[in-house]
Scaffold this motif. Sequence first.
Motif, PDB file in Angstrom:
ATOM      1  N   THR A  30     -36.276 155.221  33.520  1.00  0.00           N
ATOM      2  CA  THR A  30     -37.134 154.130  34.000  1.00  0.00           C
ATOM      3  C   THR A  30     -38.401 154.046  33.169  1.00  0.00           C
ATOM      4  OG1 THR A  30     -36.320 154.278  36.269  1.00  0.00           O
ATOM      5  CG2 THR A  30     -38.507 153.306  35.956  1.00  0.00           C
ATOM      6  N   ILE A  31     -39.069 155.191  32.998  1.00  0.00           N
ATOM      7  CA  ILE A  31     -40.315 155.202  32.228  1.00  0.00           C
ATOM      8  C   ILE A  31     -40.037 154.813  30.775  1.00  0.00           C
ATOM      9  CG2 ILE A  31     -42.188 156.669  31.373  1.00  0.00           C
ATOM     10  CD1 ILE A  31     -42.428 155.946  34.364  1.00  0.00           C
ATOM     11  N   SER A  32     -38.939 155.305  30.206  1.00  0.00           N
ATOM     12  CA  SER A  32     -38.597 154.961  28.811  1.00  0.00           C
ATOM     13  C   SER A  32     -38.402 153.459  28.644  1.00  0.00           C
ATOM     14  CB  SER A  32     -37.319 155.692  28.379  1.00  0.00           C
ATOM     15  OG  SER A  32     -37.485 157.085  28.391  1.00  0.00           O
ATOM     16  N   ALA A  33     -37.606 152.860  29.548  1.00  0.00           N
ATOM     17  CA  ALA A  33     -37.311 151.424  29.448  1.00  0.00           C
ATOM     18  C   ALA A  33     -38.566 150.589  29.648  1.00  0.00           C
ATOM     19  CB  ALA A  33     -36.238 151.039  30.474  1.00  0.00           C
ATOM     20  N   GLU A  34     -39.349 150.921  30.684  1.00  0.00           N
ATOM     21  CA  GLU A  34     -40.538 150.114  30.978  1.00  0.00           C
ATOM     22  C   GLU A  34     -41.636 150.327  29.944  1.00  0.00           C
ATOM     23  OE1 GLU A  34     -40.360 147.771  33.050  1.00  0.00           O
ATOM     24  OE2 GLU A  34     -38.460 148.408  33.905  1.00  0.00           O
ATOM     25  N   LEU A  35     -41.739 151.545  29.412  1.00  0.00           N
ATOM     26  CA  LEU A  35     -42.700 151.789  28.335  1.00  0.00           C
ATOM     27  C   LEU A  35     -42.339 150.956  27.112  1.00  0.00           C
ATOM     28  CD1 LEU A  35     -45.054 153.383  27.058  1.00  0.00           C
ATOM     29  CD2 LEU A  35     -43.410 155.163  26.460  1.00  0.00           C
ATOM     30  N   ALA A  36     -41.047 150.894  26.790  1.00  0.00           N
ATOM     31  CA  ALA A  36     -40.613 150.085  25.647  1.00  0.00           C
ATOM     32  C   ALA A  36     -40.951 148.610  25.861  1.00  0.00           C
ATOM     33  CB  ALA A  36     -39.109 150.265  25.425  1.00  0.00           C
ATOM     34  N   LEU A  37     -40.702 148.110  27.073  1.00  0.00           N
ATOM     35  CA  LEU A  37     -41.015 146.702  27.374  1.00  0.00           C
ATOM     36  C   LEU A  37     -42.518 146.450  27.290  1.00  0.00           C
ATOM     37  CD1 LEU A  37     -38.554 146.150  30.345  1.00  0.00           C
ATOM     38  CD2 LEU A  37     -38.453 144.976  28.137  1.00  0.00           C
ATOM     39  N   ALA A  38     -43.309 147.380  27.821  1.00  0.00           N
ATOM     40  CA  ALA A  38     -44.769 147.206  27.789  1.00  0.00           C
ATOM     41  C   ALA A  38     -45.293 147.269  26.355  1.00  0.00           C
ATOM     42  CB  ALA A  38     -45.437 148.281  28.647  1.00  0.00           C
ATOM     43  N   LEU A  39     -44.721 148.156  25.540  1.00  0.00           N
ATOM     44  CA  LEU A  39     -45.142 148.228  24.137  1.00  0.00           C
ATOM     45  C   LEU A  39     -44.777 146.939  23.403  1.00  0.00           C
ATOM     46  CD1 LEU A  39     -44.160 151.921  23.334  1.00  0.00           C
ATOM     47  CD2 LEU A  39     -46.482 150.991  23.379  1.00  0.00           C
ATOM     48  N   ARG A  40     -43.602 146.386  23.735  1.00  0.00           N
ATOM     49  CA  ARG A  40     -43.225 145.117  23.115  1.00  0.00           C
ATOM     50  C   ARG A  40     -44.222 144.022  23.481  1.00  0.00           C
ATOM     51  NH1 ARG A  40     -37.821 141.758  24.576  1.00  0.00           N
ATOM     52  NH2 ARG A  40     -38.931 141.514  26.534  1.00  0.00           N
ATOM     53  N   HIS A  41     -44.628 143.993  24.751  1.00  0.00           N
ATOM     54  CA  HIS A  41     -45.591 142.966  25.175  1.00  0.00           C
ATOM     55  C   HIS A  41     -46.971 143.195  24.568  1.00  0.00           C
ATOM     56  CE1 HIS A  41     -43.251 140.462  27.943  1.00  0.00           C
ATOM     57  NE2 HIS A  41     -42.580 141.559  28.204  1.00  0.00           N
ATOM     58  N   ALA A  42     -47.208 144.409  24.077  1.00  0.00           N
ATOM     59  CA  ALA A  42     -48.460 144.688  23.353  1.00  0.00           C
ATOM     60  C   ALA A  42     -48.312 144.371  21.867  1.00  0.00           C
ATOM     61  CB  ALA A  42     -48.855 146.151  23.548  1.00  0.00           C
ATOM     62  N   GLY A  43     -47.181 143.750  21.490  1.00  0.00           N
ATOM     63  CA  GLY A  43     -46.985 143.312  20.116  1.00  0.00           C
ATOM     64  C   GLY A  43     -46.360 144.348  19.204  1.00  0.00           C
ATOM     65  N   LYS A  44     -45.788 145.404  19.785  1.00  0.00           N
ATOM     66  CA  LYS A  44     -45.191 146.465  18.982  1.00  0.00           C
ATOM     67  C   LYS A  44     -43.681 146.276  18.858  1.00  0.00           C
ATOM     68  CE  LYS A  44     -49.240 148.322  18.835  1.00  0.00           C
ATOM     69  NZ  LYS A  44     -50.051 148.181  17.605  1.00  0.00           N
ATOM     70  N   LYS A  45     -43.142 146.803  17.757  1.00  0.00           N
ATOM     71  CA  LYS A  45     -41.696 146.808  17.565  1.00  0.00           C
ATOM     72  C   LYS A  45     -41.186 148.189  17.968  1.00  0.00           C
ATOM     73  CE  LYS A  45     -38.246 144.898  14.489  1.00  0.00           C
ATOM     74  NZ  LYS A  45     -37.954 144.282  13.195  1.00  0.00           N
ATOM     75  N   VAL A  46     -40.175 148.218  18.851  1.00  0.00           N
ATOM     76  CA  VAL A  46     -39.803 149.462  19.526  1.00  0.00           C
ATOM     77  C   VAL A  46     -38.299 149.704  19.424  1.00  0.00           C
ATOM     78  CG1 VAL A  46     -40.009 150.764  21.686  1.00  0.00           C
ATOM     79  CG2 VAL A  46     -41.632 148.925  21.202  1.00  0.00           C
ATOM     80  N   GLY A  47     -37.930 150.965  19.256  1.00  0.00           N
ATOM     81  CA  GLY A  47     -36.548 151.389  19.386  1.00  0.00           C
ATOM     82  C   GLY A  47     -36.433 152.385  20.525  1.00  0.00           C
TER      83      GLY A  47
END
Length: 271
Positions: A30-47
């Motif tokens: 849960t934390i991994s998925a939501e952290l990735a989504l939040a980082l994307r919304h902060a303009g980051k590219k995430v894997g």
Amino acid sequence: MGTAAGPGNLAGVRHILLVLSGKGGVGKSTISAELALALRHAGKKVGILDVDLCGPSIPRMLRAQGRAVHQCDGGWVPVFVDQEQSISLMSVGFLLENPDEAVVWRGPKKNALIKQFVSDVAWGQLDYLVVDTPPGTSDEHMATVDALRPYSPLGALVVTTPQAVSVGDVRRELTFCRKTGLQVLGVVENMSGFVCPHCAECTNVFSQGGGEELAMLAGVPFLGSVPLDPELCGSLEEGRDFIRDFPKSSAFPALFSIAQKVVSQAPARLS
């Protein structure tokens, strides 16, 4: 440069974040998925690299289950969540012919796949690679840390729930981080109270404050508490973007704040 599918595949990854816990069921995925989504919304590219080989839940949480993994000159092409290709995934869940198939493998085979995930996935340019790990301090943990260590600064987010039983197990994870030289970016307390969907009152189902106390005793940052929120649970079940769809939820500011702390602290702490 070693093998053709070797160091080049992680050369474009700026920061690697391992989401760890000494205990199962605390919500690392849960934390991994939501952290990735939040980082994307902060303009980051995430894997997201899902090395929880026996319980690969990330594909479902991001509505990517059933997708195929393709080959390119650099190895495996990760599965992209969106058209903009701002979140990419790799998971054993994409490699199983039947989604209900159990991964009944001994350690050497698991470790070999983890090494292959690290060396043979063509991630391209990423700001963050989030690694969702299995519970405990197992062979898979060691294989993951050993395989990733040569490539990029490593940081750990340690996840716990508030109660003493969980905190005691997670304390051992912090010892693991020290022994393996992992820089702990901070502790996240998940399932920190239950938010009533009708009156928005927060009830402390699993007591409270254990994660913050653990961080203080270990001398590492406390990144925040994420409440049990039915909207968050429903979003994960349906593979929706919680950060976009539920900005009024009580879990939203907690998750967004954790992502902001990672963005602001990770470069300094991992340098």
